[in-house]
Structures are given as C-alpha cells and as structure tokens.
Design a protein around this motif. Structure first.
Motif, short mmCIF file in Angstrom:
data_model
loop_
_atom_site.label_atom_id
_atom_site.label_comp_id
_atom_site.label_asym_id
_atom_site.label_seq_id
_atom_site.Cartn_x
_atom_site.Cartn_y
_atom_site.Cartn_z
N HIS A 33 48.45 82.31 10.56
CA HIS A 33 47.17 82.85 10.14
C HIS A 33 46.86 82.25 8.64
N SER A 34 45.84 81.87 8.30
CA SER A 34 45.60 81.09 6.81
C SER A 34 44.69 82.26 5.98
N THR A 35 44.83 82.01 4.58
CA THR A 35 44.15 82.97 3.78
C THR A 35 42.87 82.14 3.56
N GLY A 36 42.68 81.03 3.97
CA GLY A 36 41.43 79.96 3.91
C GLY A 36 40.78 79.88 5.27
N ARG A 37 39.98 79.02 5.00
CA ARG A 37 39.16 78.18 6.12
C ARG A 37 40.39 77.02 6.96
N ILE A 38 40.23 76.98 8.22
CA ILE A 38 40.83 76.06 9.12
C ILE A 38 39.79 75.30 9.59
N ASP A 39 39.15 74.17 9.28
CA ASP A 39 38.23 73.36 10.06
C ASP A 39 38.65 72.05 10.76
N SER A 40 39.87 71.59 10.31
CA SER A 40 40.57 70.62 10.96
C SER A 40 41.76 70.43 11.14
N LEU A 41 42.40 69.45 11.88
CA LEU A 41 43.82 69.10 11.97
C LEU A 41 44.44 69.07 10.86
N ALA A 42 43.92 68.38 9.67
CA ALA A 42 44.52 68.30 8.27
C ALA A 42 44.69 69.74 7.94
N ASP A 43 43.66 70.47 7.90
CA ASP A 43 43.74 71.93 7.26
C ASP A 43 45.17 72.83 8.29
N ALA A 44 45.13 72.47 9.54
CA ALA A 44 46.19 73.05 10.48
C ALA A 44 47.33 72.51 9.84
N ASP A 45 47.53 71.25 9.87
CA ASP A 45 48.98 70.60 9.30
C ASP A 45 49.44 71.18 8.14
N ALA A 46 48.32 71.21 7.00
CA ALA A 46 48.75 72.08 5.77
C ALA A 46 49.15 73.42 5.87
N LEU A 47 48.61 74.16 6.69
CA LEU A 47 49.04 75.56 6.95
C LEU A 47 50.40 75.55 7.52
N LEU A 48 50.47 74.63 8.69
CA LEU A 48 51.73 74.77 9.30
C LEU A 48 52.90 74.19 8.41
N ALA A 49 52.48 73.56 7.37
CA ALA A 49 53.38 73.06 6.43
C ALA A 49 53.80 74.12 5.42
N GLY A 50 53.30 75.29 5.37
CA GLY A 50 53.49 76.43 4.60
C GLY A 50 52.40 76.77 3.26
N PHE A 51 51.22 76.05 3.46
CA PHE A 51 50.31 76.19 2.49
C PHE A 51 49.00 77.24 2.96
N GLY A 52 49.14 78.26 2.13
CA GLY A 52 48.12 79.33 2.58
C GLY A 52 48.68 80.13 3.90
N ILE A 53 49.59 80.58 3.81
CA ILE A 53 49.95 81.54 5.20
C ILE A 53 49.73 82.98 4.74
N GLU A 54 48.96 83.65 5.70
CA GLU A 54 48.67 85.05 5.36
C GLU A 54 49.65 85.84 6.31
N SER A 55 49.87 85.23 7.54
CA SER A 55 51.04 85.86 8.47
C SER A 55 51.46 84.84 9.44
N GLU A 56 52.64 85.07 10.08
CA GLU A 56 53.02 84.23 10.90
C GLU A 56 54.10 85.04 12.05
N SER A 57 53.97 84.21 13.46
CA SER A 57 54.82 84.92 14.41
C SER A 57 55.30 83.62 15.11
N THR A 58 56.56 83.53 15.45
CA THR A 58 57.11 82.58 16.25
C THR A 58 58.05 83.10 17.19
N LEU A 59 57.76 82.58 18.56
CA LEU A 59 58.51 83.12 19.62
C LEU A 59 58.78 81.95 20.78
N LYS A 60 59.46 82.15 21.84
CA LYS A 60 59.57 81.20 22.87
C LYS A 60 58.43 81.52 23.90
N MET A 61 57.73 80.58 24.65
CA MET A 61 56.74 80.73 25.44
C MET A 61 57.05 79.69 26.56
#
Length: 226
Positions: A33-61
């Motif tokens: 989850h982000s501290t800002g807006r996620i409007d695009s894949l570029a925003d998603a990639d930046a978030l997943l790279a560690g920019f603006g993370i508010e909270s995170e969960s990782t598990l196997k599905m």
C-alpha cells in the motif's frame, strides 16, 4: 550384476523420478500500500521498488484470484475469491499494488492464451517478455494474450495496481488461441482443476538431481584414485 552397476541403475531411476514428478505450487505475492496515489504501472513499479510504502504483506499463494471483499467488488469468472493479502476490513483500501513472482510450467509445446480480469490495470510478463500490458484505470474487464511456448518452466512476473473504489484481479490460462473468456480457462496455479502449475522457486527437484549427480561423480573420482 556388479554392485556399482546396481547403484548407478538406482540413481538413474531416482533422477528420472525427480524430473518426471516435479510438483508445482504457489507464487510469492507482495501486496504493498502506498502513501500516495497509484494511477499507473509506473507508479506501481516505483512503489514495489520501495518508494512511498505505507504497509506491506508478503505470502505464498497458489492462485491470483483476489477481490476487495469489504466493498463487495464484482466477482469475476471464478469463485472462491481471496481477500487481498494486505486488505484491512473496514479500511479504505485504495492506492496499492500486488506483485506475484515465480515460475509457470507449460506442459505441452504450442499456443497458449493467458488472460487477466482486473479492476484496475495489470502487467503479465512470461519468460522475460511483457505479453499483457494494461496501463489504465477501469472497472473489471478482460485482457488476453496468445503466445507460442515450448514445454518447460518460464519465469512469471505479474503486477496489478488499484487506484480507488472496488478492486479485483484474476490470472488464468488455456491451451489454444482465444480472444474471449470460455470454459477452457483455468486459474494459473489451480492444478486440482487442471490449471497450469506454478513454483515460487526454481524447479523443486533440481537440488535433488544436483545432489545425486554430485554423488555419482564423487564415487567415480574415488574409484579412479584406487
């Protein structure tokens, strides 16, 4: 039969068993989850790279079949939906991304169609190539890609992002060429229902095979020094 011949016969059978009975299950899924807006894949990639993370969960599905159950998001093509891993009941779950990484096993060479039903956008990368790129905001809708693949394991990297409102995503596949959903499709990872197998790590039995081969060569070296 010479004892060493019996040993090597048993090892050969074990190696064959390891390759022919590899089990595939689960993908590593991050929900960030982000501290800002996620409007695009570029925003998603930046978030997943560690920019603006508010909270995170990782598990196997085993499958990608999520919806925002707290908001009553529309059910897609498949039932038994899961809540998003980092979904907090009663909380406004907007502006987040998920990433599923692992490998997918293609059991037969030929044409395969992958599909995504999502609200909002997504990207599916198979074997290092982007085959579905949906960089837009929308209600739940399908995207399809048909590819020709040989039998074997392929790296899988799937990204989904949600801006606001309801959220849902499914990842599915079928052998053959299709441009609309039909009963041939199965969730990727749902091997019980005939879906493609997945693995969170390289081929599960590769370590077994490597160990057996090391044992064989070790015995051969010891015999050569006698």
């Amino acid at each position: 039969m010479h004892p060493h011949s019996i040993f090597f016969l048993k090892v050969s059978l074990l190696v064959g068993f390891a390759f022919s009975n590899s089990s595939y299950s689960d993908l590593v899924v991050r929900d960030v989850h982000s501290t800002g807006r996620i409007d695009s894949l570029a925003d998603a990639d930046a978030l997943l790279a560690g920019f603006g993370i508010e909270s995170e969960s990782t598990l196997k599905m085993s499958v990608i079949n999520f919806r925002d159950v707290d908001r009553g998001s529309t059910v897609g093509h498949f039932t038994s939906d899961n809540p998003f891993p980092n979904n907090f009941i009663g909380v406004d779950d907007d502006d987040f991304a998920i990433q599923a990484i692992g490998q997918v096993y293609i059991p037969a060479s030929g044409v395969w169609t992958f599909g995504v039903n999502s609200d909002d956008g997504s990207r599916l990368r198979i074997g290092g190539s982007d085959i579905i790129v949906d960089d837009s905001l929308h209600a739940a809708q399908d995207r399809f890609a048909t590819v020709n693949l040989g039998e074997g394991l392929y790296d899988l990297d799937f990204v989904f992002f949600e801006r606001g409102g309801t959220a849902a995503v499914e990842l599915f596949a079928a052998q053959g060429s299709f441009n609309s959903f039909n009963s041939n499709f199965r969730l990727v990872g749902d091997t019980v229902s005939g879906g493609l197998g997945t693995s969170a790590v390289p081929e599960p039995n590769s370590l077994v095979v490597t160990s057996l081969l090391a044992l064989i060569f070790g015995m051969r070296r010891r015999r050569s020094h006698r």
